[in-house]
Design a protein around this motif. Structure first.
Motif, mmCIF file in Angstrom:
data_model
loop_
_atom_site.group_PDB
_atom_site.id
_atom_site.type_symbol
_atom_site.label_atom_id
_atom_site.label_comp_id
_atom_site.label_asym_id
_atom_site.label_seq_id
_atom_site.Cartn_x
_atom_site.Cartn_y
_atom_site.Cartn_z
ATOM 1 N N GLY A 1 0.837 -1.197 0.000
ATOM 2 C CA GLY A 1 0.000 0.000 0.000
ATOM 3 C C GLY A 1 0.868 1.241 0.000
ATOM 4 N N ALA A 2 0.214 2.426 -0.054
ATOM 5 C CA ALA A 2 0.972 3.666 -0.126
ATOM 6 C C ALA A 2 0.166 4.818 0.440
ATOM 7 C CB ALA A 2 1.361 3.973 -1.570
ATOM 8 N N THR A 3 0.874 5.733 1.100
ATOM 9 C CA THR A 3 0.233 6.953 1.587
ATOM 10 C C THR A 3 0.653 8.135 0.707
ATOM 11 O OG1 THR A 3 2.034 7.399 3.151
ATOM 12 C CG2 THR A 3 0.123 6.168 3.964
ATOM 13 N N THR B 1 -7.407 10.084 -6.078
ATOM 14 C CA THR B 1 -8.832 10.269 -6.381
ATOM 15 C C THR B 1 -9.414 9.147 -7.219
ATOM 16 O OG1 THR B 1 -8.316 11.611 -8.349
ATOM 17 C CG2 THR B 1 -8.603 12.783 -6.248
ATOM 18 N N SER B 2 -8.620 8.130 -7.500
ATOM 19 C CA SER B 2 -9.065 7.061 -8.396
ATOM 20 C C SER B 2 -9.998 6.051 -7.746
ATOM 21 C CB SER B 2 -7.842 6.312 -8.947
ATOM 22 O OG SER B 2 -7.197 5.583 -7.899
ATOM 23 N N GLY B 3 -9.994 5.997 -6.413
ATOM 24 C CA GLY B 3 -10.729 4.947 -5.713
ATOM 25 C C GLY B 3 -9.934 3.673 -5.537
ATOM 26 N N HIS B 4 -8.684 3.639 -5.997
ATOM 27 C CA HIS B 4 -7.838 2.453 -5.827
ATOM 28 C C HIS B 4 -7.637 2.200 -4.335
ATOM 29 C CE1 HIS B 4 -4.449 -0.270 -6.021
ATOM 30 N NE2 HIS B 4 -4.493 -0.292 -7.342
ATOM 31 N N ALA C 1 -16.558 12.982 -3.862
ATOM 32 C CA ALA C 1 -17.277 11.766 -3.488
ATOM 33 C C ALA C 1 -16.314 10.621 -3.164
ATOM 34 C CB ALA C 1 -18.224 11.354 -4.607
ATOM 35 N N ARG C 2 -15.060 10.722 -3.609
ATOM 36 C CA ARG C 2 -14.090 9.663 -3.349
ATOM 37 C C ARG C 2 -13.164 9.977 -2.175
ATOM 38 N NH1 ARG C 2 -12.471 7.582 -9.473
ATOM 39 N NH2 ARG C 2 -14.401 6.415 -9.789
ATOM 40 N N LEU C 3 -13.354 11.117 -1.544
ATOM 41 C CA LEU C 3 -12.498 11.459 -0.411
ATOM 42 C C LEU C 3 -12.690 10.490 0.748
ATOM 43 C CD1 LEU C 3 -10.472 13.351 0.959
ATOM 44 C CD2 LEU C 3 -12.406 14.781 1.664
ATOM 45 N N GLU C 4 -13.910 10.056 1.006
ATOM 46 C CA GLU C 4 -14.166 9.164 2.129
ATOM 47 C C GLU C 4 -13.391 7.863 1.994
ATOM 48 O OE1 GLU C 4 -17.910 7.916 4.856
ATOM 49 O OE2 GLU C 4 -18.186 7.611 2.691
ATOM 50 N N GLY C 5 -13.364 7.281 0.813
ATOM 51 C CA GLY C 5 -12.614 6.048 0.632
ATOM 52 C C GLY C 5 -11.140 6.232 0.924
ATOM 53 N N PHE C 6 -10.565 7.266 0.347
ATOM 54 C CA PHE C 6 -9.149 7.554 0.508
ATOM 55 C C PHE C 6 -8.798 7.873 1.959
ATOM 56 C CE2 PHE C 6 -5.779 10.817 0.645
ATOM 57 C CZ PHE C 6 -4.748 10.159 0.019
ATOM 58 N N HIS D 1 -9.744 3.057 3.036
ATOM 59 C CA HIS D 1 -8.688 2.251 2.430
ATOM 60 C C HIS D 1 -7.585 1.899 3.416
ATOM 61 C CE1 HIS D 1 -9.777 4.178 -1.740
ATOM 62 N NE2 HIS D 1 -10.734 3.420 -1.254
ATOM 63 N N GLY D 2 -7.159 2.847 4.232
ATOM 64 C CA GLY D 2 -6.076 2.565 5.174
ATOM 65 C C GLY D 2 -6.466 1.556 6.227
ATOM 66 N N ALA D 3 -7.647 1.733 6.804
ATOM 67 C CA ALA D 3 -8.120 0.776 7.812
ATOM 68 C C ALA D 3 -8.233 -0.618 7.221
ATOM 69 C CB ALA D 3 -9.466 1.237 8.366
ATOM 70 N N ASP D 4 -8.762 -0.708 6.011
ATOM 71 C CA ASP D 4 -8.899 -2.015 5.356
ATOM 72 C C ASP D 4 -7.534 -2.641 5.112
ATOM 73 O OD1 ASP D 4 -11.603 -1.425 5.350
ATOM 74 O OD2 ASP D 4 -11.710 -1.021 3.194
#
Length: 349
Positions: free
Chosen positions: A192-194, A236-239, A286-291, A295-298
């Protein structure tokens, strides 16, 4: 969209320092984030579980009253870290990761790793005990241009490291280049990456054009505009393997505004707001929440936070400096505006 409510985010890369400045710093992050991976590059560095537990207790004591902010501790990896210390760290329940600083790469990294081969047993123990290896991904050889150090690390160090330790979960911290984005996308699911707010919003012109701006100096340094664009597209990709890590790093103003200024940008007072600004600029709120929140917690295998917070589109001007121990600290955007505010934030400057 003038208001955005999201699951409370986490900061997967944070510097808090220690001593009398800790309380001046931690409340900014506690107002925005549920948890944070706390960096171990103190003086002396946090190399043992005992030291990590003690640092956690000091951090908890420095939180604002009623705060539920949870510091997730790290160990500082050295050439001599024994596997038994990794086992103790995992058993403690408070150490979440181990930090790899190439020796001399950044602030307080002189005790870092000189040769990955010397860390084989510790790295195997990190994988065995399901901890995460967080990496400052730069080589430090004097012959390598500072703008090429991240790319060189990927090819010379990280690729072989992932091959040699096939169970090791790795976070490549503070990406700065298009090459790093491509490397993570092509890498295994355990990589993963920050990405920091400054690398989403600024390029090296913001550091060097029109005069040197010491409060924009961090390591890895800001790169070209094409690199910034690649980082923004990735964030912002949702990756799911790109996630928030501020690398907020406080230094007293005099340590920045000097002939040999310290590396680090203090973004804690407006970090989430800056991410919102970057995502908003490309129509990706709309993709800020995922990022920021998922994603990090997952990736770390931790539950997502249950609380929420709200950001409002409302410009606010930051002060020129903020209290920091007996001195002052200059945050990013000091004396200028940020376009978003955290609703109900009691710590807004």
């Amino acid at each position: 969209m003038d208001s955005l409510t999201i699951t409370q985010p986490d900061d997967w890369h944070l510097h808090l320092r220690d001593g009398d400045v800790l309380a001046d710093v931690v409340h900014w992050s506690a107002a925005r984030f549920g948890r944070a991976i706390i960096m171990p590059n103190l003086v002396p560095p946090v190399t043992t579980t005992e030291a990590a537990v003690a640092y956690r207790e000091r951090t908890l004591a420095a939180r604002p009253a009623g705060s539920g902010f949870e510091p997730l501790m790290t160990l500082y990896l050295t050439d001599n870290t024994p596997a038994a210390e990794i086992e103790r760290a995992a058993a403690s329940g408070v150490v979440q990761a181990v930090k790899l600083y190439p020796a001399g790469a950044t602030t307080n990294s002189d005790s870092g790793v000189t040769d990955l081969g010397r860390c084989h047993d510790a790295l195997e123990a990190i994988a065995e005990h399901d901890l995460t290896l967080c990496i400052h991904g730069e080589v430090t050889a004097p012959g390598v241009d500072i703008f090429d150090r991240e790319a060189a690390f990927l090819d010379e160090r990280l690729g072989p490291l992932l091959d040699a330790h096939p169970r090791l979960r790795v976070v490549l911290e503070h990406l700065t280049t298009r090459r790093a984005v491509e490397f993570v996308r092509a890498g295994p699911e355990r990589l993963g990456a920050t990405i920091t707010p400054q690398h989403l919003l600024m390029n090296r012109n913001d550091l060097l054009a029109g005069g040197i701006r010491p409060h924009h100096y961090c390591l890895p340094v800001l790169k070209r505009e094409r690199d910034r664009e690649a980082l923004l597209e990735a964030a912002t990709s949702g990756h799911p393997r790109f996630f928030l890590g501020t690398d907020s790093a406080p230094h007293e103003r005099g340590q920045k505004e000097t002939a040999c200024g310290c590396a680090g940008i203090f973004t804690a007072p407006l970090a989430l707001e800056l991410y919102a600004e970057a995502f908003d600029a490309v129509g990706a709120l709309a993709r800020l929440e995922g990022f920021a929140s998922h994603h990090g917690a997952d990736f770390y295998g931790l539950p997502r936070n249950r609380d929420t917070l709200t950001l409002r589109r409302a410009p606010r001007r930051l002060p020129d400096a903020l209290p920091y121990g007996r001195g002052w600290i200059v945050p990013l955007r000091a004396g200028a505006e940020v376009a978003w505010q955290l609703a109900g934030d009691p710590a807004s400057p």
